[in-house]
Write a protein that holds these residues in place. Structure first.
Motif, mmCIF file in Angstrom:
data_model
loop_
_atom_site.group_PDB
_atom_site.id
_atom_site.type_symbol
_atom_site.label_atom_id
_atom_site.label_comp_id
_atom_site.label_asym_id
_atom_site.label_seq_id
_atom_site.Cartn_x
_atom_site.Cartn_y
_atom_site.Cartn_z
ATOM 1 N N ILE A 5 18.340 15.673 90.569
ATOM 2 C CA ILE A 5 19.239 16.650 89.951
ATOM 3 C C ILE A 5 19.588 17.629 91.069
ATOM 4 O O ILE A 5 18.701 18.153 91.732
ATOM 5 C CB ILE A 5 18.557 17.389 88.793
ATOM 6 C CG1 ILE A 5 18.030 16.387 87.775
ATOM 7 C CG2 ILE A 5 19.526 18.356 88.150
ATOM 8 C CD1 ILE A 5 17.221 17.018 86.687
ATOM 9 N N GLU A 6 20.856 17.854 91.261
ATOM 10 C CA GLU A 6 21.249 18.586 92.465
ATOM 11 C C GLU A 6 20.595 19.953 92.525
ATOM 12 O O GLU A 6 20.636 20.753 91.597
ATOM 13 C CB GLU A 6 22.763 18.745 92.523
ATOM 14 C CG GLU A 6 23.179 19.270 93.882
ATOM 15 C CD GLU A 6 24.657 19.543 93.946
ATOM 16 O OE1 GLU A 6 25.215 19.979 92.933
ATOM 17 O OE2 GLU A 6 25.241 19.319 95.010
ATOM 18 N N ALA A 14 23.921 19.534 83.660
ATOM 19 C CA ALA A 14 24.461 19.098 82.365
ATOM 20 C C ALA A 14 24.352 17.590 82.247
ATOM 21 O O ALA A 14 23.968 17.055 81.196
ATOM 22 C CB ALA A 14 25.916 19.543 82.242
ATOM 23 N N GLY A 15 24.659 16.890 83.351
ATOM 24 C CA GLY A 15 24.584 15.437 83.333
ATOM 25 C C GLY A 15 23.169 14.963 83.047
ATOM 26 O O GLY A 15 22.945 14.056 82.250
ATOM 27 N N ALA A 16 22.204 15.613 83.688
ATOM 28 C CA ALA A 16 20.812 15.240 83.485
ATOM 29 C C ALA A 16 20.416 15.411 82.031
ATOM 30 O O ALA A 16 19.770 14.546 81.430
ATOM 31 C CB ALA A 16 19.908 16.079 84.385
ATOM 32 N N LEU A 17 20.837 16.539 81.451
ATOM 33 C CA LEU A 17 20.523 16.812 80.052
ATOM 34 C C LEU A 17 21.112 15.725 79.159
ATOM 35 O O LEU A 17 20.459 15.196 78.265
ATOM 36 C CB LEU A 17 21.080 18.190 79.683
ATOM 37 C CG LEU A 17 20.269 18.949 78.644
ATOM 38 C CD1 LEU A 17 18.868 19.189 79.137
ATOM 39 C CD2 LEU A 17 20.960 20.243 78.285
ATOM 40 N N LEU A 42 15.912 9.622 85.591
ATOM 41 C CA LEU A 42 15.493 9.183 86.920
ATOM 42 C C LEU A 42 16.398 8.059 87.419
ATOM 43 O O LEU A 42 16.893 8.082 88.550
ATOM 44 C CB LEU A 42 14.038 8.706 86.859
ATOM 45 C CG LEU A 42 13.353 8.453 88.188
ATOM 46 C CD1 LEU A 42 13.314 9.723 88.997
ATOM 47 C CD2 LEU A 42 11.951 7.934 87.968
ATOM 48 N N LEU A 43 16.643 7.066 86.552
ATOM 49 C CA LEU A 43 17.499 5.946 86.963
ATOM 50 C C LEU A 43 18.905 6.437 87.272
ATOM 51 O O LEU A 43 19.505 6.070 88.285
ATOM 52 C CB LEU A 43 17.537 4.883 85.862
ATOM 53 C CG LEU A 43 16.270 4.053 85.733
ATOM 54 C CD1 LEU A 43 16.424 3.042 84.614
ATOM 55 C CD2 LEU A 43 15.985 3.345 87.044
ATOM 56 N N ALA A 44 19.442 7.289 86.371
ATOM 57 C CA ALA A 44 20.791 7.801 86.601
ATOM 58 C C ALA A 44 20.841 8.564 87.910
ATOM 59 O O ALA A 44 21.797 8.445 88.687
ATOM 60 C CB ALA A 44 21.203 8.698 85.444
ATOM 61 N N GLY A 45 19.793 9.340 88.183
ATOM 62 C CA GLY A 45 19.770 10.106 89.424
ATOM 63 C C GLY A 45 19.690 9.187 90.634
ATOM 64 O O GLY A 45 20.371 9.395 91.633
ATOM 65 N N LEU A 46 18.859 8.139 90.531
ATOM 66 C CA LEU A 46 18.713 7.215 91.659
ATOM 67 C C LEU A 46 20.032 6.525 91.978
ATOM 68 O O LEU A 46 20.404 6.377 93.128
ATOM 69 C CB LEU A 46 17.660 6.153 91.316
ATOM 70 C CG LEU A 46 16.213 6.539 91.531
ATOM 71 C CD1 LEU A 46 15.301 5.437 91.036
ATOM 72 C CD2 LEU A 46 15.968 6.776 93.003
ATOM 73 N N PHE A 47 20.738 6.114 90.926
ATOM 74 C CA PHE A 47 21.976 5.369 91.150
ATOM 75 C C PHE A 47 23.191 6.272 91.158
ATOM 76 O O PHE A 47 24.319 5.799 91.053
ATOM 77 C CB PHE A 47 22.137 4.281 90.089
ATOM 78 C CG PHE A 47 21.143 3.171 90.245
ATOM 79 C CD1 PHE A 47 21.309 2.231 91.245
ATOM 80 C CD2 PHE A 47 20.042 3.075 89.412
ATOM 81 C CE1 PHE A 47 20.393 1.212 91.404
ATOM 82 C CE2 PHE A 47 19.122 2.057 89.572
ATOM 83 C CZ PHE A 47 19.297 1.130 90.568
ATOM 84 N N SER A 48 22.960 7.601 91.233
ATOM 85 C CA SER A 48 24.088 8.523 91.051
ATOM 86 C C SER A 48 25.168 8.280 92.093
ATOM 87 O O SER A 48 26.355 8.335 91.774
ATOM 88 C CB SER A 48 23.594 9.957 91.128
ATOM 89 O OG SER A 48 22.999 10.192 92.368
ATOM 90 N N GLY A 49 24.780 7.999 93.324
ATOM 91 C CA GLY A 49 25.775 7.789 94.371
ATOM 92 C C GLY A 49 26.737 6.670 94.003
ATOM 93 O O GLY A 49 27.957 6.842 94.041
#
Lengths: 569, 355
Positions: free
Chosen positions: A41-42, A199-202, A163-170
C-alpha cells in the motif's frame, strides 16, 4: 531442563525463538531492504515490512493456538505476547549488537539502513521498538485466535486479497491504464504509482473477504444446482466454459501487453519441456537431469540453419528448421539413452547430468567456436513467418508457444492412454516385473528418451525464435533443474500438473523480476517445503496420489515419533 | 525364447554403438597421448607439476567424496547439498582467517591458526549439515526415493543463495599464509609447499576417518546400518544417531576440504561448491559408492586425470584451449564409469535393491 519443558510457557519460548531466528534470517539475507523497495500500500506498508509482520503474527498465532485448547483466554494472550515479544526481541538484540560491533564486516546487509528500518527510523536509541512491536503483534495474533472461526477466515481472505493485489499492482495498473476512459480512471483509483492506494486496499479487503464469505455460504447450493441440471444442459455448460477459455487464451496477449506475453511464452516453452520430461521421468520413471541437452541441441540446430549472421549455414525458414531441430533432439535422445539403458535410479540422474554439462561445455568451448560461436553464441536468428505475417514479438510468438503446448499436451495424453504409455508406467513401477510381462525394455525405454527429447527439442526451437540469439550460458544445469522441479511441484505424471508447475516456477519468478536475487533462495525453500508438505505435487495424477497416500499411513503406523520429537506438555 | 529379426538388429546396433563409444574414447586418449609425447612440448618438470597439482586437487575431491559415499552407503541417497556444505566450511573459515590475519595471529603462529581455522570450518559445516538433515531429509526418510533427492536439490539452492544473501555475491580473497608460500625440493623435484601440505592434511584426515569407521564402536554401528537398517535397529543400534553421526563426519571432512581448497585456490565464493561437489560425487562413483578407500582412490584418480588430460591427450589433437574442456573430461569419465563399470573401481557388484 525437563522441568522447564513442562511449563506451558515452554512452547511459546520455543516458537518465539524459531520466529526470531527466521526474522534475523530475513533481515540479514537482505530481504527487508530489497522487498522494502516495493510497496504493497503506497507509503503505508512495504513488502519487506509485511514479511516481518507476518513472521511476528505467525509466531504469536502458533503459540496462542497451542495454548488455546485446555486453558483460558488469559493464557492464550500471554503465550501470544511471549512468542511475539521473543521474536521481536532477537531483532532488538541485533540492533543493540549492531550499534556496538561492526557486523557489516561479515554480514553485508547489517547496515544502518536496516537498523533504521527495524526501529522505524529511530536508530540505535529505538532498539526497544522491535521488542515491543513484536509483543504487540503477538497480542494481536492471540486476540485474532479468540475470534470466531468465520470472522477469522474472512479477515484472512481479505488480507490475502490485499496482498495479492498489492503484489501484482504494477501489472494490473499497466493493463488498466492501457485503455483510456473508465478503465484508466479505475486504475488511478485503485493503484498508486507503487502499490495500492489506501482506498484501493480497503476495497480489495472488503471485496476479497466478502466474496469468500459469500462463496463459502453458497458453494454447496451452487454445486447442487449444477449436478441437478439435465445431462444435455450440463454438456452445453461445459462446452460454453471451454469456448470461453479458448477465446480468453486467444485474445490474451492483446489485453496483457508484450511483457506478460513474453512470460507466457517462456512458461509455454518450459511446459513443453516439462511434458517431455513427464514422459521420461513421470511415466517411464527414468530420471533425466540433463534435459537441457535436447533443448540446446535443437536450439542450436535451428540457430545454425536459420541464422543470417556469421554462423548461419543455410538461412532456412524457421518452419523448415524446427522439424530438423526436433528430429536431431530425438536422435540425441536415442544416443544418450542407449548407453545408460542399464543404469537405474540416482545413478541415471547423475549420468544424464554429466551429458547435459558436456553439451554445455562443448558448445561454449573455443574448440568448436568456428562452428558454434563459442561463448558469443549464434546471433541474428530470424523470426518465423506465417504467409506474410512475421511473428515478430512475444505477442505473436505467444500463439506459436500455445499451439505447441496444446499439440504436445494432446500427444502426451494420447501417449499416456496408449499401450506404450501403459508399458512405460509398468517399467516405472517395477522394471523386472515389466520385463517378465513381455515388455521390451530396450525399445520402450529408448522411445521414452526419444519422445522426451523431441518435446524438449520443440521447446528449444521456439526458444530460438523467441530470443533471436542463443548463448551457451542459457543452456546451464538450472534449466534441467527447473524442468525437474516444475514437474515435481506440479505433480509427477500429471499433464495439467506440468502446466500448473510451469506457471508457478517459471511464470511467477519472471513476473517478480525485481526480486531476482532471491529467486533461487525462495525456489529452494519452495522445493523443500513442497516435499515436506505435499510431495505428490499441486495437481497430482490419480495413481501417484493414491500411492503416496498409502505411504504416509504406513509411516505413521511404523514410526510414530519421526515427525515430531517435541514431547507433549 | 523367440526374438524377431528387428529385435536382434536393434540389439546388434546397440552393441555396435557401445563398442564404438569405447573405441573412440580409447583412440582419443591413445593417439593424443602418443602425439603429445612425440611432440615433446612439455618438459618433465611440467609433467610433474601437473601430477602434483592433480594429487593435491584429487585429495580435496576425495575428502568431499567421503561425505557422499558415507551418506549414500547408509541412506541410499545422493546428498545433493554436500557441495554447499563444503562451500560453507570454506566460507566460515574465510572470516576466521581474515580476522586472525588482521590481529597478526596468523603470521605469528601460523600452525595454530591453521588448526583453528580448520576446526571452525569443521564446526560450521557440521552444524549446517545437521540442520539440513533435520529439516530437509529426516522427515522424508520413508518417502519414495525421488522425494529426498528433490528436497536435497532445494537445500542446495537454499544454502547457495543464503550465503549469497548473507555475505554478498563477490569473490573473497583468502589471506596469504607465509608458511605455505614457495616451494620445497624433494630429490631434485620442486613442489609447491601448499600442495604438499594440502595432500598430507587430506591423507591424515582420511586415515582418521578410516580408523573411526573401522575401529570404533560407532563406526561398527555405521557399517551395520549401511548393511541393513532394520536388522541394525533390532541389534539395539540407534539408527537415527548413526545417521546423524554419518552426516556429521562427512560434513567435517567437507569443511576441512573447504579450507584446503581455499589454501590452494585462495578464494571463496557462494557458488564454489557446485563443481567440486559434482566432481567429488564422480570420484565417489569412480571408486565405488559406499566404499571409503574407493572414494579416496577415485578422488586421486579424477584429480590426476583431469589435471593431465587436457595437456596429455587433447592439446595434440588440435583442440584449441583444451583447459576449457577439463570439466568435460571429468564428466565424460563419470558417464563412462557409470556405463561400463557402475560398481566403480573397488565397488561391490550393485544389486538391484541398492542401485
Amino acid at each position: 531442563m525437563n522441568e522447564l519443558r513442562r511449563l506451558p510457557v515452554w512452547h511459546s519460548v520455543r516458537i518465539g525463538l524459531i520466529g526470531g531466528v527466521i526474522m534475523l534470517y530475513i533481515c540479514l539475507v537482505g530481504m527487508v531492504e530489497v522487498f522494502g523497495r516495493s510497496d504493497i500500500i503506497e507509503r503505508v506498508i512495504s513488502l519487506g515490512q509485511v514479511l516481518l509482520l507476518l513472521t511476528g503474527l505467525g509466531a504469536g498465532y502458533l503459540a496462542a493456538r497451542r495454548a488455546g485448547e485446555p486453558t483460558n483466554a488469559l493464557t492464550v494472550l500471554i503465550s501470544g505476547v511471549v512468542a511475539g515479544g521473543l521474536t521481536g526481541g532477537l531483532l532488538t538484540g541485533l540492533v543493540v549488537i549492531g550499534s556496538v560491533v561492526n557486523l557489516r564486516a561479515v554480514f553485508i546487509n547489517a547496515s544502518p539502513a536496516l537498523y533504521n528500518a527495524l526501529t522505524l527510523g529511530a536508530g540505535p536509541n529505538g532498539a526497544w521498538i522491535p521488542l515491543v512491536g513484536g509483543a504487540a503483534l503477538g497480542l494481536v495474533a492471540a486476540l485474532f485466535c479468540l475470534l470466531p472461526r468465520r470472522v477469522r477466515q474472512s479477515i484472512v481472505n481479505g488480507l490475502v486479497g490485499v496482498l495479492l493485489a498489492g503484489l501484482f499492482s504494477g501489472l494490473l495498473r499497466v493493463i488498466l491504464a492501457a485503455r483510456p476512459g473508465w478503465s484508466a480512471e479505475l486504475g488511478r483509483f485503485l493503484f498508486a504509482s507503487e502499490g495500492l492506494t489506501l482506498a484501493g486496499a480497503l476495497l480489495f479487503f472488503i471485496l476479497a473477504g466478502g466474496l469468500a464469505l459469500l462463496w463459502s455460504q453458497s458453494q454447496a447450493t451452487v454445486r447442487e444446482r449444477i449436478t441437478r441440471l439435465p445431462e444435455a444442459q450440463r454438456k452445453t455448460l461445459r462446452w460454453a466454459m471451454l469456448g470461453l477459455a479458448v477465446i480468453l487464451i486467444l485474445i490474451f496477449p492483446q489485453i496483457s501487453g508484450a511483457f506478460i506475453a513474453q512470460v507466457i511464452v517462456l512458461v509455454g516453452i518450459f511446459a513443453l519441456m516439462g511434458l517431455g520430461l513427464n514422459i521420461t521421468l513421470g511415466m517411464a520413471g527414468l530420471f533425466d537431469l540433463g534435459f537441457v541437452a535436447f533443448f540446446a541441441i535443437s536450439a542450436y540446430t535451428v540457430g545454425l540453419l536459420t541464422s543470417t549472421g556469421e554462423h548461419g549455414i543455410a538461412q532456412w525458414s524457421w518452419w523448415a528448421a524446427a522439424p530438423v531441430g526436433v528430429l536431431l533432439a530425438m536422435i540425441a535422445g536415442a544416443f544418450f539413452g542407449l548407453p545408460v539403458l542399464g543404469i537405474r535410479g540416482d545413478y541415471l540422474a547423475i549420468a544424464t547430468l554429466g551429458f547435459g554439462e558436456i553439451v554445455r561445455l562443448l558448445v561454449g568451448s573455443d574448440f568448436l567456436r568456428p562452428w558454434l560461436g563459442g561463448s558469443f553464441g549464434i546471433l541474428a536468428i530470424p523470426k518465423p513467418w506465417i504467409g506474410n505475417l512475421e511473428l515478430a514479438g512475444p505477442q505473436q510468438i505467444y500463439y506459436l508457444a500455445v499451439f505447441g503446448a496444446v499439440l504436445v499436451a494432446f500427444v502426451a495424453v494420447r501417449l499416456r492412454d496408449s499401450r506404450l504409455g501403459r508399458a512405460w508406467m509398468a517399467i516405472r513401477e517395477d522394471e523386472d516385473v515389466a520385463e517378465a510381462l513381455g515388455i521390451n525394455l530396450v525399445q520402450t525405454k529408448l522411445l521414452a528418451y526419444m519422445l522426451g527429447g523431441a518435446f524438449a527439442g520443440l521447446g528449444g526451437a521456439i526458444f530460438a525464435a523467441l530470443v533471436g540469439s542463443i548463448f551457451p550460458h542459457s543452456m546451464n544445469l538450472l534449466v534441467s533443474v527447473n524442468v525437474v522441479a516444475l514437474l515435481i511441484v506440479g505433480g509427477m505424471g500429471s499433464i495439467p500438473g506440468v502446466i500448473v508447475g510451469a506457471f508457478a516456477l517459471i511464470g511467477l519468478p519472471e513476473l517478480f523480476r525485481e526480486f531476482d536475487e532471491y529467486r533461487y533462495l525462495l525456489y529452494g525453500i519452495a522445493l523443500i517445503a513442497m516435499m515436506l508438505a505435499k510431495p505428490e505435487g499441486l495437481w497430482p495424477s490419480a495413481a501417484i496420489r493414491r500411492e503416496l497416500h498409502t505411504d504416509e499411513t504406513d509411516e505413521t503406523e511404523t514410526n510414530p515419533g519421526s515427525s515430531s520429537t517435541v514431547p507433549a506438555s | 525364447m523367440y526374438t524377431s529379426l528387428t529385435e536382434k538388429l536393434i540389439d546388434w546396433s546397440i552393441a555396435l554403438y557401445l563398442w564404438g563409444f569405447r573405441i573412440i574414447v580409447v583412440l582419443i586418449v591413445v593417439i593424443g597421448t602418443v602425439l603429445t609425447l612425440i611432440g615433446g612440448k612439455y618438459n618433465s618438470q611440467q609433467w610433474i607439476d601437473f601430477v602434483v597439482f592433480g594429487i593435491a586437487q584429487g585429495s580435496i575431491y576425495a575428502l568431499i567424496a567421503l561425505g557422499y559415499t558415507m551418506v549414500y552407503g547408509i541412506l541410499r541417497m545422493i546428498n545433493f547439498a554436500h557441495g554447499e556444505i563444503f562451500m560453507s566450511g570454506a566460507f566460515s573459515a574465510y572470516f576466521v582467517a581474515s580476522a586472525l590475519e588482521q590481529s597478526g595471529f596468523l603470521d605469528q603462529n601460523p600452525l595454530v591458526a591453521l588448526v583453528l581455522i580448520m576446526l571452525v570450518a569443521m564446526a560450521a559445516s557440521t552444524g549446517i549439515a545437521l540442520l539440513v538433515e533435520r529439516v530437509a531429509y529426516r522427515p522424508l526418510r520413508q518417502a519414495p526415493r525421488l522425494v529426498p533427492l528433490i528436497s536435497a536439490i532445494g537445500a542446495s539452492f537454499f544454502l547457495q543463495y543464503t550465503f549469497r544473501g548473507l555475505f554478498g555475491p563477490g569473490v573473497y580473497a583468502y589471506p596469504v599464509v607465509e608458511l605455505l608460500q614457495g616451494e620445497w625440493t624433494f630429490f631434485g623435484i620442486n613442489i609447491l609447499k601448499a600442495q604438499v601440505v594440502v595432500t598430507i592434511a587430506a591423507v591424515l584426515m582420511m586415515l582418521g576417518l578410516y580408523t573411526i569407521v573401522m575401529r570404533t564402536k560407532i563406526g561398527k554401528a555405521m557399517r551395520a546400518v549401511s548393511e541393513d537398517k532394520a536388522t541394525a535397529a533390532l541389534m539395539g543400534i540407534n539408527v537415527d544417531r548413526v545417521i546423524v553421526t554419518t552426516f556429521a563426519l562427512g560434513a567435517a571432512m567437507a569443511g576441512v576440504a573447504g579450507v584446503l581448497y581455499a589454501l590452494v585456490f585462495r578464494q571463496v565464493n557462494f557458488f564454489m561448491g557446485f563443481v567440486p561437489g559434482i566432481k567429488a560425487f564422480t570420484s565417489a562413483v569412480l571408486g565405488g559408492v559406499g566404499n571409503i578407500p574407493g572414494a579416496m582412490l577415485g578422488g586421486l584418480f579424477l584429480g590426476i586425470f583431469e589435471s593431465l588430460g587436457p595437456a596429455l591427450f587433447l592439446e595434440s589433437l588440435g583442440i584449441v584451449a583444451p583447459y576449457q574442456l577439463k570439466d568435460a573430461i571429468a564428466f565424460t569419465m563419470l558417464v563412462l564409469v557409470l556405463i561400463f563399470r557402475p560398481s566403480g573401481i573397488l565397488g561391490e557388484k550393485l544389486t538391484a535393491k541398492k542401485a
